[in-house]
Design a protein around this motif. Structure first.
Motif, PDB file in Angstrom:
ATOM      1  N   SER A   1       0.835  -1.210   0.000  1.00  0.00           N
ATOM      2  CA  SER A   1       0.000   0.000   0.000  1.00  0.00           C
ATOM      3  C   SER A   1       0.865   1.254   0.000  1.00  0.00           C
ATOM      4  N   GLU A   2       1.937   1.214   0.780  1.00  0.00           N
ATOM      5  CA  GLU A   2       2.861   2.346   0.821  1.00  0.00           C
ATOM      6  C   GLU A   2       3.473   2.570  -0.575  1.00  0.00           C
ATOM      7  N   LEU A   3       3.875   1.475  -1.202  1.00  0.00           N
ATOM      8  CA  LEU A   3       4.454   1.573  -2.547  1.00  0.00           C
ATOM      9  C   LEU A   3       3.423   2.112  -3.541  1.00  0.00           C
ATOM     10  N   GLU A   4       2.210   1.622  -3.427  1.00  0.00           N
ATOM     11  CA  GLU A   4       1.143   2.066  -4.323  1.00  0.00           C
ATOM     12  C   GLU A   4       0.921   3.579  -4.198  1.00  0.00           C
TER      13      GLU A   4
ATOM     14  N   VAL B   1      10.566  -5.606   6.172  1.00  0.00           N
ATOM     15  CA  VAL B   1       9.696  -4.829   5.307  1.00  0.00           C
ATOM     16  C   VAL B   1       9.839  -3.319   5.563  1.00  0.00           C
ATOM     17  N   ASP B   2      10.347  -2.939   6.747  1.00  0.00           N
ATOM     18  CA  ASP B   2      10.453  -1.516   7.091  1.00  0.00           C
ATOM     19  C   ASP B   2      11.499  -0.789   6.251  1.00  0.00           C
ATOM     20  N   ASP B   3      12.673  -1.408   6.091  1.00  0.00           N
ATOM     21  CA  ASP B   3      13.773  -0.651   5.482  1.00  0.00           C
ATOM     22  C   ASP B   3      14.168  -1.180   4.103  1.00  0.00           C
TER      23      ASP B   3
ATOM     24  N   ARG C   1      14.780   5.336  -3.330  1.00  0.00           N
ATOM     25  CA  ARG C   1      15.464   6.484  -2.744  1.00  0.00           C
ATOM     26  C   ARG C   1      14.454   7.514  -2.232  1.00  0.00           C
ATOM     27  N   ARG C   2      13.439   7.779  -3.025  1.00  0.00           N
ATOM     28  CA  ARG C   2      12.357   8.684  -2.605  1.00  0.00           C
ATOM     29  C   ARG C   2      11.727   8.250  -1.307  1.00  0.00           C
ATOM     30  N   MET C   3      11.577   6.917  -1.137  1.00  0.00           N
ATOM     31  CA  MET C   3      10.899   6.372   0.033  1.00  0.00           C
ATOM     32  C   MET C   3      11.845   6.193   1.219  1.00  0.00           C
TER      33      MET C   3
END
Lengths: 254, 392
Positions: free
Chosen positions: B26-29, B182-184, B100-102
């Motif tokens: 979801s974060e990626l989306e 999954v966090d980093d 990198r953005r994330m």
């Protein structure tokens, strides 16, 4: 009977996981009897699958052994049909693709006919759960859903609402396995947040394989799920000794 | 086309993963949505593609390979000329920029033959992000040179010993590793497969192939192709070139799968031609599987096509009839590999040789006014030792 009935006030429900047909159905039958005699409140029975995304090496290897031995979904259902009258409630644990190929309605009918009480499918998310939940529900079978440490609170609340029987709380990041212990602080917060939104029982699993780990979560959850540790306990042993190893392991755990 | 809100192309796609990964997807989306609407994101992507990858890749008319059987123009999109030798890097550049953005601290990737692993290790080195690659133990053995290249580029290669010890198992292992950190960690998937938003996101990063090719065909030949041909394993190079032409109703789209020893044999990798609808690695699509839903072992002469699944958008394009999917055997691909090298002075990747083998057959049915465009997805240096072994 709802799966929620396996949880008794003031008592930790012990829910062992065993892979059906590892290494053969006769051994699993003996292990199920040993678990029934040693305090299992319910039993998760794994259906072997070759590409188990949520499982670590122990359960993946157990599934591979069962598959190598030719164990199929129908063999597992036959086993359940044979033993369920003498066993605690049986919850089938399966990946989605075998169920999808079987047909959702057909699977629900077959599972009910065999006497299964619940079905857990770790790769069916909340968004994809409804068709299977409804199919199973039509036959009185419940589908507990999983909440992970990474699940945001608002989503966890929605999962708890849809979860059948109890909520399966994944106690640490990653896949199943006896290696890394639960991360207690985040787990405590997760449990507290869930208690605020649901009255359903909460059972913790992933990374729980020793008495110390069981005791650590005992005060905060209603049930504990133990899989990889149990498989490790018998997988090195001769087939006729597997049930004895399981009994001994369970005694050491509780 | 865009998938729907739940990540479906028609009835294919979706998100079938352990709950632990849902928040990350979801974060990626969300990040994809924001970045794709940010002109500065695309500006940087385009500048890296221009200066680091060497885009635009040319289109080139191959004069000799199909000439004995066809009077149609036979045109190549030269993805083999990209840095690292294949289309794979278009995608890894895009995903590294997103990572990198994330603020992600580590890239992980699966690889079969090692091409996607090399492309990921390359962008990891360029952007200074540590890289862990998961690769089946059998492939580590078979592709020792690519393992060494990844290590030269600073990546750590983890051999995967579960299952068949090949790409399918490497992919499963990368999913598991992602679940643990999954966090980093950012999971750089190498094709248009996996859970939503991967199939859509990877297609958008490969779409540059089709957009360029369409403009180049118009500029150079004053017309659109009659046919566009690309090989399909997971399907990213095909998805990329198809995306440039999918709205041009007159352009026929052809995906070429690996039949292995024959699409109807057990030794095949032709998921769309010989598979059935199922769920693998996070999405619903065609899968080579048993009646009980166990994923089958696959076979292809080409490691890059040796995968039991296929991107959900291809399943949709097949069902809707917009694209056609055919297959080419090991022997036909091998023959095309050698023939093309002799006729054109270009050694194609074995994957691309599948597209070339079918395209020549197709060109034989086309005439003077037609133009067959083939995506030459990669160069064949990596395959030379294998081909030498098989043909001597």
């Amino acid at each position: 009977m709802s799966l929620s009935a396996i949880f008794k006030p003031g008592q930790l429900a012990f829910i062992p996981y065993v892979m059906a047909g590892d290494p053969d159905i006769a051994t699993t039958r003996a292990i199920l009897a040993a678990l029934a005699a040693n305090g299992a409140a319910a039993i998760e029975l794994g259906i072997p699958y070759g590409d188990p995304l949520a499982d670590g090496p122990t359960i993946a290897a157990a599934g591979a052994r069962a598959l190598a031995n030719g164990v199929k979904l129908n063999d597992v259902l036959s086993l359940v049909k044979d033993v369920h009258a003498k066993a605690p409630p049986i919850i089938l644990f399966t990946y989605y693709n075998p169920v999808y190929q079987f047909g959702l309605a057909e699977f629900a009918r077959a599972a009910a006919d065999a006497g299964a009480a619940g079905v857990i499918v770790p790769d069916v998310t909340l968004e994809e759960a409804e068709p299977l939940r409804l199919a199973l529900g039509a036959h009185g079978i419940e589908m507990p859903l999983l909440v992970a440490p990474s699940t945001p609170p608002e989503r966890a609340a929605r999962i708890a609402e849809q979860s059948g029987g109890f909520v399966y709380v994944v106690s640490r990041l990653g896949v199943t396995g006896a290696g890394e212990a639960p991360n207690l602080e985040p787990l405590r917060k997760q449990i507290a947040a869930l208690r605020a939104v649901t009255k359903k029982p909460l059972a913790a699993g992933f990374g729980i394989s020793t008495r110390a780990q069981v005791d650590a979560v005992r005060p905060i959850v209603d049930g504990v799920i133990v899989g990889s540790g149990l498989i490790d306990a018998y997988s090195g042993a001769r087939r006729e000794e597997a049930a004895g190893c399981v009994a001994k392991y369970v005694t050491s755990l509780l | 086309m865009r998938p729907d809100a739940r990540g479906y192309f028609g009835e294919f796609g979706g998100r079938f993963v352990p709950e632990v990964l849902v928040a990350a997807l979801s974060e990626l989306e969300r990040e994809v949505e924001v970045a794709f609407n940010d002109p500065a994101f695309w500006k940087e992507y385009e500048s890296v593609l221009a200066e680091f990858v060497g885009r635009p890749s040319p289109v080139y008319e191959a004069m000799r390979y199909a000439a004995p059987v066809s009077r149609a123009k036979f045109v190549l999109k030269r993805e083999d000329l990209n840095h690292t030798g294949a289309h794979k890097i278009n995608n890894t550049v895009g995903q590294a920029l997103l990572a990198r953005r994330m603020g992600k601290k580590r890239l992980i990737a699966e690889t079969g033959a090692g091409q996607h692993g090399v492309a990921t290790a390359t962008v990891g080195a360029k952007f200074g992000i540590p890289v862990d690659i998961y690769m089946g133990a059998v492939d580590v053995e078979r592709q020792a040179l690519n393992v060494y290249i990844m290590q030269l580029l600073g990546a750590t290669v983890h051999p995967v010993t579960g299952g068949t010890k090949t790409l399918k198992d490497a992919t499963s292992e990368a999913f598991r590793e992602w679940a643990a950190r999954v966090d980093d960690t950012f999971y750089v998937i190498g094709s248009v497969v996996g859970a939503h938003p991967y199939p859509y996101m990877v297609r958008e990063f490969q779409k540059v192939i089709g957009i360029e090719a369409r403009g180049q065909c118009l500029a150079r030949f004053g017309r659109l192709p009659s046919d566009v041909v690309a090989c399909v394993g997971g399907g990213s190079n095909a998805a990329g070139i198809f995306a440039g032409f999918v709205d041009d109703a007159g352009v026929k789209l052809w995906g070429v799968e690996s039949a292995g020893e024959g699409a109807q044999t057990q030794r095949t990798a032709a998921s769309l031609n010989a598979g059935t609808v199922g769920i693998l690695h996070g999405s619903r699509s065609y899968v080579l599987q048993t009646a009980e839903g166990q994923v089958r072992e696959t076979h292809s002469i080409s490691a890059g096509l040796d995968y039991p699944g296929v991107g959900p958008e291809h399943a949709f394009l097949k069902e809707s009839g917009r694209a056609s999917y055919v297959s080419v055997t090991d022997a036909e691909a091998l023959e095309a590999f050698g023939e093309f090298a002799k006729c054109e002075g270009i050694i194609p990747a074995l994957e691309s040789a599948h597209a070339l083998a079918f395209a020549r057959r197709l060109a034989a049915d086309r005439g003077e006014g037609d133009l067959v465009l083939v995506n030459l997805s990669g160069r064949g240096d990596k395959d030379i030792a294998q081909v030498r072994r098989l043909t001597s």
